[in-house]
Design an enzyme around this catalytic site. Structure first.
Site, PDB file in Angstrom:
ATOM      1  N   GLU A  63       0.817  -1.221   0.000  1.00 35.53           N
ATOM      2  CA  GLU A  63       0.000   0.000   0.000  1.00 35.53           C
ATOM      3  C   GLU A  63       0.849   1.269   0.000  1.00 35.53           C
ATOM      4  OE1 GLU A  63      -3.583  -0.317   2.380  1.00 35.53           O
ATOM      5  OE2 GLU A  63      -3.324   1.755   3.015  1.00 35.53           O
ATOM      6  N   ASP A  64       1.930   1.277   0.743  1.00 34.12           N
ATOM      7  CA  ASP A  64       2.641   2.538   0.994  1.00 34.12           C
ATOM      8  C   ASP A  64       4.073   2.616   0.474  1.00 34.12           C
ATOM      9  OD1 ASP A  64       0.466   3.708   2.229  1.00 34.12           O
ATOM     10  OD2 ASP A  64       0.980   2.916   4.188  1.00 34.12           O
TER      11      ASP A  64
END
Ligand code: ZN
Length: 187
Positions: A63-64
């Site tokens: 996700e990051d």
């Protein structure tokens, strides 16, 4: 309990998150957050499933960071990669839709992903109580707390100890921001 795969996953996550900081006022290194999750799971809830612990320490890498599913699959196998994929938000969706998707997906998650998700919500709730993101108005914090509980409520029955830890963190976070009015962003 700390095995080779978990050490490799922890080092991998620390490397991938190395330039990131948490958005709380004290801006601690990002890796403290995945480490909070494995502490909650392994030490507080006595969960020894290595796939769950590796999934937890890697849970924000897709996700990051620039990490892809295939990277995790190649290094740690499909089981761990699937857990991480399950707890990864679709960042092409706008924020409100992403939050709604978490609520809707929660009851259908695999047992392993539910444990990671519960630990994530516990860690975030503790942060909201003790060290909320800087620049958030109180109403936004209240909304976040309510949304987190909604996600957890849809996973009830997944793990009694984790649910109790969440409930305690939720009560503390609510008490810390008592008297504030919700924005009702999810309405
Ligand atoms: Zn997280």
């Amino acid at each position: 309990m700390m095995n080779e795969t978990l050490i490799r996953a922890t080092v991998f996550a620390a490397h991938k998150h190395r330039h990131q900081r948490r958005k709380m006022a004290d801006a601690i290194p990002y890796i403290n957050h995945p480490l909070d999750l494995i502490h909650i799971l392994a030490i507080e809830a006595k969960i020894a499933d290595i796939n769950v612990l590796c999934g937890a320490v890697l849970h924000d890498t897709i996700e990051d960071t620039d990490t892809e599913y295939d990277d995790i699959e190649k290094l740690f196998g499909p089981k761990i990669a699937d857990i991480v994929a399950e707890v990864t938000d679709d960042k092409t969706l706008p924020k409100a839709a992403r939050k709604q998707a978490q609520i809707e997906k929660a009851p259908h998650a695999s047992p392993e992903a539910k444990l990671v998700k519960l630990a994530d919500k516990i860690a975030n709730m503790r942060d909201m109580a003790a060290n909320p993101p800087s620049g958030w108005e109180i109403a936004r914090i209240i909304d976040y707390i309510a949304w987190s509980k909604e996600v957890v409520d849809r996973m009830r029955g997944a793990h009694e100890v984790l649910e109790k830890l969440f409930d305690a963190a939720y009560e503390t976070a609510r008490a810390a921001h008592q008297g504030a009015k919700p924005l009702g962003l999810l309405e």
